[in-house]
Design an enzyme around this catalytic site. Sequence first.
Site, PDB file in Angstrom:
ATOM      1  N   GLY A   1      -9.818  -7.692  -0.324  1.00 36.64           N
ATOM      2  CA  GLY A   1      -8.491  -7.897   0.253  1.00 36.64           C
ATOM      3  C   GLY A   1      -7.986  -9.313   0.047  1.00 36.64           C
ATOM      4  O   GLY A   1      -6.872  -9.536  -0.440  1.00 36.64           O
TER       5      GLY A   1
ATOM      6  N   GLY B   1     -14.520  -3.324   0.415  1.00 42.03           N
ATOM      7  CA  GLY B   1     -15.880  -2.787   0.539  1.00 42.03           C
ATOM      8  C   GLY B   1     -16.159  -1.717  -0.507  1.00 42.03           C
ATOM      9  O   GLY B   1     -17.247  -1.660  -1.082  1.00 42.03           O
TER      10      GLY B   1
ATOM     11  N   ARG C   1       0.820  -1.217   0.000  1.00 38.91           N
ATOM     12  CA  ARG C   1       0.000   0.000   0.000  1.00 38.91           C
ATOM     13  C   ARG C   1       0.855   1.269   0.000  1.00 38.91           C
ATOM     14  O   ARG C   1       0.429   2.305  -0.529  1.00 38.91           O
ATOM     15  CB  ARG C   1      -0.954   0.000   1.196  1.00 38.91           C
ATOM     16  CG  ARG C   1      -2.114  -0.931   0.962  1.00 38.91           C
ATOM     17  CD  ARG C   1      -3.123  -0.879   2.070  1.00 38.91           C
ATOM     18  NE  ARG C   1      -4.324  -1.618   1.689  1.00 38.91           N
ATOM     19  CZ  ARG C   1      -5.228  -2.064   2.537  1.00 38.91           C
ATOM     20  NH1 ARG C   1      -5.087  -1.850   3.828  1.00 38.91           N
ATOM     21  NH2 ARG C   1      -6.287  -2.725   2.106  1.00 38.91           N
TER      22      ARG C   1
ATOM     23  N   LYS D   1     -18.706 -15.331   3.942  1.00 39.24           N
ATOM     24  CA  LYS D   1     -20.103 -15.240   4.388  1.00 39.24           C
ATOM     25  C   LYS D   1     -21.051 -14.737   3.313  1.00 39.24           C
ATOM     26  O   LYS D   1     -20.744 -13.793   2.604  1.00 39.24           O
ATOM     27  CB  LYS D   1     -20.191 -14.253   5.561  1.00 39.24           C
ATOM     28  CG  LYS D   1     -19.618 -14.775   6.847  1.00 39.24           C
ATOM     29  CD  LYS D   1     -20.167 -13.941   7.982  1.00 39.24           C
ATOM     30  CE  LYS D   1     -19.056 -13.461   8.888  1.00 39.24           C
ATOM     31  NZ  LYS D   1     -19.337 -12.155   9.458  1.00 39.24           N
TER      32      LYS D   1
HETATM   33  P1  ADP Z   1     -12.443 -10.657   0.323  1.00 40.13           P
HETATM   34  O1  ADP Z   1     -11.483 -10.189   1.392  1.00 40.13           O
HETATM   35  O2  ADP Z   1     -11.733 -10.880  -0.985  1.00 40.13           O
HETATM   36  O3  ADP Z   1     -13.646  -9.784   0.205  1.00 40.13           O
HETATM   37  P2  ADP Z   1     -13.737 -12.501   2.116  1.00 40.13           P
HETATM   38  O4  ADP Z   1     -13.086 -11.810   3.279  1.00 40.13           O
HETATM   39  O5  ADP Z   1     -15.174 -12.357   1.938  1.00 40.13           O
HETATM   40  O6  ADP Z   1     -12.967 -12.112   0.753  1.00 40.13           O
HETATM   41  O7  ADP Z   1     -13.464 -14.069   2.217  1.00 40.13           O
HETATM   42  C1  ADP Z   1     -12.189 -14.608   2.383  1.00 40.13           C
HETATM   43  C2  ADP Z   1     -12.175 -15.675   3.430  1.00 40.13           C
HETATM   44  O8  ADP Z   1     -13.141 -16.691   3.149  1.00 40.13           O
HETATM   45  C3  ADP Z   1     -10.843 -16.375   3.485  1.00 40.13           C
HETATM   46  O9  ADP Z   1     -10.283 -16.168   4.774  1.00 40.13           O
HETATM   47  C4  ADP Z   1     -11.173 -17.846   3.263  1.00 40.13           C
HETATM   48  O10 ADP Z   1     -10.414 -18.713   4.077  1.00 40.13           O
HETATM   49  C5  ADP Z   1     -12.637 -17.903   3.638  1.00 40.13           C
HETATM   50  N1  ADP Z   1     -13.307 -19.056   3.010  1.00 40.13           N
HETATM   51  C6  ADP Z   1     -13.477 -19.282   1.701  1.00 40.13           C
HETATM   52  N2  ADP Z   1     -14.080 -20.465   1.482  1.00 40.13           N
HETATM   53  C7  ADP Z   1     -14.313 -21.018   2.698  1.00 40.13           C
HETATM   54  C8  ADP Z   1     -14.910 -22.238   3.145  1.00 40.13           C
HETATM   55  N3  ADP Z   1     -15.382 -23.127   2.271  1.00 40.13           N
HETATM   56  N4  ADP Z   1     -14.993 -22.446   4.474  1.00 40.13           N
HETATM   57  C9  ADP Z   1     -14.502 -21.543   5.348  1.00 40.13           C
HETATM   58  N5  ADP Z   1     -13.920 -20.369   4.991  1.00 40.13           N
HETATM   59  C10 ADP Z   1     -13.829 -20.100   3.685  1.00 40.13           C
END
Ligand code: ADP
Length: 393
Positions: free
Chosen positions: A352, A375, A37, A199
């Site tokens: 992220g 976000g 960053r 989620k």
């Molecule tokens: P981003 O940061 O790209 O927006 P998120 O924070 O929503 O993505 O999701 C990332 C997290 O989701 C990671 O830490 C990953 O380990 C978790 N994850 C993905 N698939 C699963 C799964 N099947 N079960 C549990 N955790 C998961």
Amino acid sequence: MAVLGIDELAIAGKRVFVRVDLNVPLTPERRVSDDARIRAVLPTVQYALSEGARVILGSHLGRPKGVVVPELSLEPVAARLAELLDQDVLLTDEPVGDGSRKVVTDLREGQIALLENLRFDPGEEQNDETFAKGLASYADVYVNDAFGTAHRAHASTVGMVSHVAEHGVGFVMKKEIEFLSRLLEDVARPYLAVLGGAKVSDKLQVLESLLERVDGILIGGAMANTFLAAQGKQLGQSRVEQDKLPIARSFLRKAKEKGVRVHLPIDVVVADSLDAPSGTAVSVDEIPADAMALDIGPASARGFADEIARSRTLFWNGPMGVFEKEPFSAGTVALARAFADNRLALTVVGGGDSAAAVAQAGIADRISHVSTGGGASLEFVQGISLPGIAAVS
Ligand code: ADP
Ligand code: MG
């Protein structure tokens, strides 16, 4: 909404406040563990310095929640920035106050100061008028180059802007707006959105809103578990948001009505714990009662890759599995490669963890745009106006 770039503003000799995102991860010894960053804003900072501006940087670090938390001082960041610029960076003792005013007033052309963590003051996140005016009093020109906080109306992203004579955006922000805007225009079709991550509840609004824009949606990660459960599959010990099953069903129904194709995994990689040394691929109809789905399976990855190859506009947020752990990273890596291999499509990745996954797969340079905002990019692709961008428009 026209936005001026820093290179379209007269900044020579002026005091230029640049809102940057220096919210970097620190080691327990308080060293910068990833300076991406800091590097990202160097072009803007170096440009301002080379034009003879007096540069004042503002950023937050972590979540001090309006009080001084010494561990969240920007000191290690100032040190790293000074190394990268090969020039002194003066760190103030506080975001706003007599000490800061003196540092800023004494700045000469081509010199740079960094205000201490803006979130040490409760006025930052409250978008407090007095705090905002305090920040604004330091500057002749306001530049926002912090896309990651553009969806927040804070003093340094919104409040201070109207109190500064001139405003615009830095090179990071300019590129974000340029690429993300293309997803809101007349996109090349098919437009496919790939969503995953931890989620459903985090991203329900995005899903609903993308239904209005896309031709298809691929769903993986833990998010897919909830949709599979909504279709009556047995998910064993997998992460499922039981309270979201009705919403997941109504989403699938709406997608069908709109003619948007929703692709869910047909197989998953299961294991009995997150620390398992390896996983096993099984059909989504045969998930053992004592197992957890931690990645999409190889058949799903192939099917998803085919959909990606057919598309001409692609947006991706959220990994397909627990990609941080090697045994559960294959699905995410396969999709990253499919994105990289599609040379005909506009490819955009936001989030992220998603950006980290793309970097881990080693293909970031073959993606049209990897957003620096999580976000913020999710709000942008829905067509929501971001306060931090509206303020400088
Ligand atoms: P981003 O940061 O790209 O927006 P998120 O924070 O929503 O993505 O999701 C990332 C997290 O989701 C990671 O830490 C990953 O380990 C978790 N994850 C993905 N698939 C699963 C799964 N099947 N079960 C549990 N955790 C998961
Ligand atoms: Mg995340």
